[in-house]
Motif scaffolding. Structure first.
Motif, short mmCIF file in Angstrom:
data_model
loop_
_atom_site.label_atom_id
_atom_site.label_comp_id
_atom_site.label_asym_id
_atom_site.label_seq_id
_atom_site.Cartn_x
_atom_site.Cartn_y
_atom_site.Cartn_z
N ALA A 275 -36.33 -13.96 -34.30
CA ALA A 275 -37.51 -13.42 -34.98
C ALA A 275 -38.70 -14.37 -34.87
CB ALA A 275 -37.19 -13.15 -36.45
N PHE A 276 -38.46 -15.67 -35.00
CA PHE A 276 -39.53 -16.66 -34.86
C PHE A 276 -40.10 -16.66 -33.45
CE2 PHE A 276 -38.48 -18.17 -38.95
CZ PHE A 276 -39.39 -19.13 -39.34
N ALA A 277 -39.23 -16.51 -32.46
CA ALA A 277 -39.69 -16.50 -31.07
C ALA A 277 -40.51 -15.25 -30.76
CB ALA A 277 -38.50 -16.60 -30.13
N GLU A 278 -40.15 -14.13 -31.38
CA GLU A 278 -40.82 -12.86 -31.09
C GLU A 278 -42.18 -12.74 -31.76
OE1 GLU A 278 -38.25 -9.69 -32.28
OE2 GLU A 278 -36.61 -10.34 -30.97
N ASP A 279 -42.33 -13.33 -32.96
CA ASP A 279 -43.52 -13.07 -33.77
C ASP A 279 -44.03 -14.37 -34.38
OD1 ASP A 279 -45.45 -12.24 -35.56
OD2 ASP A 279 -44.26 -10.62 -36.43
#
Length: 335
Positions: free
Chosen positions: A20-24
């Motif tokens: 999730a951190f990598a995506e957004d």
């Protein structure tokens, strides 16, 4: 579908956070000792290496004040970040109840939908590891009662990953309750994004429906295995979320089996099990062959003593006895 990985629940949650951190870039997390405790990932390792990968602007250790921490998280979410707040134990979330119940849950309604509150409060509940009365409560019914809050209760690694990923993307405040006794359970993780409000048939069966969450899913499956030796075929339904609650899957199962037992680790009185039973009676009255039954913890604080703790929380044997009772089948030693 992605090739499944075999992960523990804590690792599945950790993987979901990294993804999730990598995506957004708007995703952030804050909590007490989430970069310093033990392995550098909070008390159960769920935030491990997040700060190394994404920096301490997005992964923030906070002072020991749940009221301030939760209120800051609510404000950050209202201001446009996708904020995750980690609370060490769900019991401590009560210190920040005003921020959750009077602010986050009501903000969209009170401000006419001008903004949303994409907040995830990650915490753990449940008993089983000797944490005693102030660290072992099951508070899911309390939060499910509040309009505006989503409540997630995963029981498998795959659900932990998929539901956390969905919760982070939700524009509603979500209470994400992990079970401290299940963090090291291992299973396949497909990385599929699981919608909120979609129950899982954990075990198909023909004779009786058992609705259970988290630790009680495992105990329901254990009871079902024993009862199968006597020809009793149990269907186990795991709601996965309490709000939204997928009653349609439960209705379909009850109409098939014509019997219902609900089991949860929370105190039996005024628990979410009563909500499921009342809905099932209202909608499936003519399809029921017997009065539904419910099982929950005794109305007492969770004891520190391991033996007393076992006596308070429903066992697989106790659940087996309830299943036999609703089927009017004598209890045998195999239960």
């Amino acid at each position: 579908m992605n090739q499944p990985q075999q992960l523990t629940i804590w690792r599945a949650l950790n993987t979901a956070l990294h993804d999730a951190f990598a995506e957004d870039p708007s995703v952030m997390i804050m909590g007490e000792d989430i970069t310093t405790w033990g392995t550098g990932g909070g008390i159960y390792g769920v935030t491990r290496k997040l700060a190394d990968s994404f920096g301490k602007d997005r992964v923030r250790d906070t002072p020991i004040s749940e009221e301030a921490l939760i209120s800051a998280g609510v404000g950050a979410a209202m201001a446009g970040t996708r904020t995750i707040v980690e609370i060490m134990y769900s019991d401590f979330s009560l210190l920040g109840a005003d921020g959750l119940i009077n602010q986050a849950a009501k903000a969209r309604y009170m401000f006419g939908g001008q903004f949303s509150t994409p907040l995830v409060l990650r915490t753990n509940g449940g008993s089983g590891i000797g944490k005693a009365a102030q660290h072992s409560q099951s508070l899911e019914t309390l939060y499910a009662h509040v309009p505006g809050l989503e409540v997630v209760v995963p029981s498998t690694p795959n659900d932990a990953y998929g539901l956390l990923h969905t919760a982070i993307k939700s524009n509603n405040p979500t209470i994400f309750l992990e079970h401290k006794g299940l963090y090291y359970d291992k299973g396949p993780v497909t990385k599929e994004h699981i919608p909120l409000g979609q129950a899982r048939v954990a075990r198909p069966g023909q004779h009786v429906t058992v609705v259970a969450t988290q630790l009680m899913v495992n105990r329901a499956l254990e009871a079902a295995q024993h009862l199968a030796e006597d020809g009793i075929d149990v269907e186990v339904i795991d709601p996965r979320t309490l709000h939204p609650l997928d009653m349609e899957t439960i209705y379909a199962s009850v109409r098939k089996t014509r019997h219902l037992v609900v089991a949860h680790e929370a105190v039996r009185d005024f628990g979410w099990g009563g909500e499921v039973l009342s809905n099932a009676v209202q909608e499936c009255w003519n399809e029921l062959d017997a009065a539904p039954r419910r099982l929950g913890a005794a109305r007492t604080p969770i004891p520190y003593s391991e033996e007393l703790e076992k006596a308070v929380v429903p066992t697989a044997a106790a659940l087996g006895a309830e299943i036999r009772a609703v089927l009017k089948t004598p209890v045998s030693q195999s239960a």
